[in-house]
Design an enzyme around this catalytic site. Sequence first.
Site, PDB file in Angstrom:
ATOM      1  N   LYS A 215      -7.697   0.458  -8.938  1.00 19.66           N
ATOM      2  CA  LYS A 215      -8.796  -0.255  -8.234  1.00 19.66           C
ATOM      3  C   LYS A 215     -10.049  -0.576  -8.980  1.00 19.66           C
ATOM      4  CE  LYS A 215      -7.628   0.229  -3.685  1.00 19.66           C
ATOM      5  NZ  LYS A 215      -7.699   1.118  -2.304  1.00 19.66           N
ATOM      6  N   ARG A 254      -0.942   5.996  -2.598  1.00 18.97           N
ATOM      7  CA  ARG A 254      -0.491   4.489  -2.619  1.00 18.97           C
ATOM      8  C   ARG A 254      -0.556   4.145  -4.103  1.00 18.97           C
ATOM      9  NH1 ARG A 254      -2.610  -0.373  -2.203  1.00 18.97           N
ATOM     10  NH2 ARG A 254      -1.399  -1.981  -0.748  1.00 18.97           N
TER      11      ARG A 254
HETATM   12  N1  HH2 Z   1      -5.576  -0.592  -0.547  1.00 19.41           N
HETATM   13  C1  HH2 Z   1      -5.470  -1.753  -0.585  1.00 19.41           C
HETATM   14  C2  HH2 Z   1      -4.565  -2.203   0.317  1.00 19.41           C
HETATM   15  N2  HH2 Z   1      -3.946  -1.657   1.584  1.00 19.41           N
HETATM   16  N3  HH2 Z   1      -3.974   0.607   2.571  1.00 19.41           N
HETATM   17  C3  HH2 Z   1      -4.338   1.837   2.680  1.00 19.41           C
HETATM   18  N4  HH2 Z   1      -4.158   2.612   3.662  1.00 19.41           N
HETATM   19  N5  HH2 Z   1      -5.401   2.355   1.621  1.00 19.41           N
HETATM   20  C4  HH2 Z   1      -5.730   1.724   0.509  1.00 19.41           C
HETATM   21  O1  HH2 Z   1      -6.460   2.266  -0.342  1.00 19.41           O
HETATM   22  C5  HH2 Z   1      -5.435   0.396   0.655  1.00 19.41           C
HETATM   23  C6  HH2 Z   1      -4.393  -0.288   1.461  1.00 19.41           C
HETATM   24  C7  HH2 Z   1      -5.744  -2.693  -1.513  1.00 19.41           C
HETATM   25  O2  HH2 Z   1      -5.278  -2.550  -2.876  1.00 19.41           O
HETATM   26  P1  HH2 Z   1      -5.553  -3.766  -3.658  1.00 19.41           P
HETATM   27  O3  HH2 Z   1      -5.592  -3.227  -5.282  1.00 19.41           O
HETATM   28  O4  HH2 Z   1      -6.822  -4.575  -3.398  1.00 19.41           O
HETATM   29  O5  HH2 Z   1      -4.391  -4.880  -3.575  1.00 19.41           O
HETATM   30  P2  HH2 Z   1      -2.653  -4.358  -3.313  1.00 19.41           P
HETATM   31  O6  HH2 Z   1      -2.776  -2.953  -3.501  1.00 19.41           O
HETATM   32  O7  HH2 Z   1      -2.385  -4.695  -2.076  1.00 19.41           O
HETATM   33  O8  HH2 Z   1      -2.282  -4.820  -4.668  1.00 19.41           O
END
Ligand code: HH2
Length: 275
Positions: A215, A254
């Site tokens: 992040k 995650r």
């Molecule tokens: N973060 C992202 C997407 N979905 N769901 C949950 N429950 N918790 C989170 O922290 C979360 C989530 C966003 O992650 P990002 O790095 O913007 O994109 P991605 O991980 O889909 O590549």
Amino acid sequence: VPYALPEGRIAVMGVLNVTPDSFSDGGLFFDQAKAVEHALHMVDEGADLIDVGGESTRPGAEPVSPEEELRRVLPVVTELARRGVSVSIDTSKPEVAMRCLQAGATVVNDVTGLRDPAMVEVCAEAGCTVCVMHMQGEPRTMQSNPTYDDVVNDVKRELAEAARSAIEHGVAKENVWLDPGIGFGKTVAHNLELINRLDEIVALDYPVLIGVSRKSFIGRLLGSEGQPASAEQRLEGSLAAQVIAQTKGARVVRTHDVAATVRAAKLAQAILSQG
Ligand code: HH2
């Protein structure tokens, strides 16, 4: 049916994005085949479940229609479920959640924290696990000026309220997970405080999921000369944050980097179980 959490260790959720790759010209089917392959690789690396998403929630991202989102994710969810993989569907759209649950997904991961009452109905009806994530504002604008009185108290209160309302509308209490939503309407300081005081959210007595992987707060903290660290340079920071969250009682992490996450979590667990 709900997803059963493993006992005695943190569960690892692998991130799977099924969004058309603008750099490949193989078309959606090609992207979906690659997505399934990547998911199976993450399972080999030790992922307990796979979080399938068809809409980017990045700050500034544009929304997609339910039809387009389904067109992207449904074939992938169907194939993974057919192969016995536990699937979480990352969506805030009730119709997308419903079709994916019918196809065998067991977790609904709603980054809007069940803002749509129809989503609560779908989850109650299916008896699935539902991850209620906290977000201030909406993805397009959420990072413009996030403000809280006390970020942990505010997030905790809003999550407790969303969970209470879901339960009142028919979702079983044991099927609810909470997530403070790292990066969703939060400054760097907000994110750090939420992780350091995660035990206060764990104290609400629901399983807590944490998403820190790659992040931007990590990029900001590890950057130099005003330039954020790149996604590839965020692995160690992600693992450090994850281990702190694990120490504070997180039950699910995650991640994009499953093998490294599993190894870090295993070591942390061995320490936490000793003495
Ligand atoms: N973060 C992202 C997407 N979905 N769901 C949950 N429950 N918790 C989170 O922290 C979360 C989530 C966003 O992650 P990002 O790095 O913007 O994109 P991605 O991980 O889909 O590549």
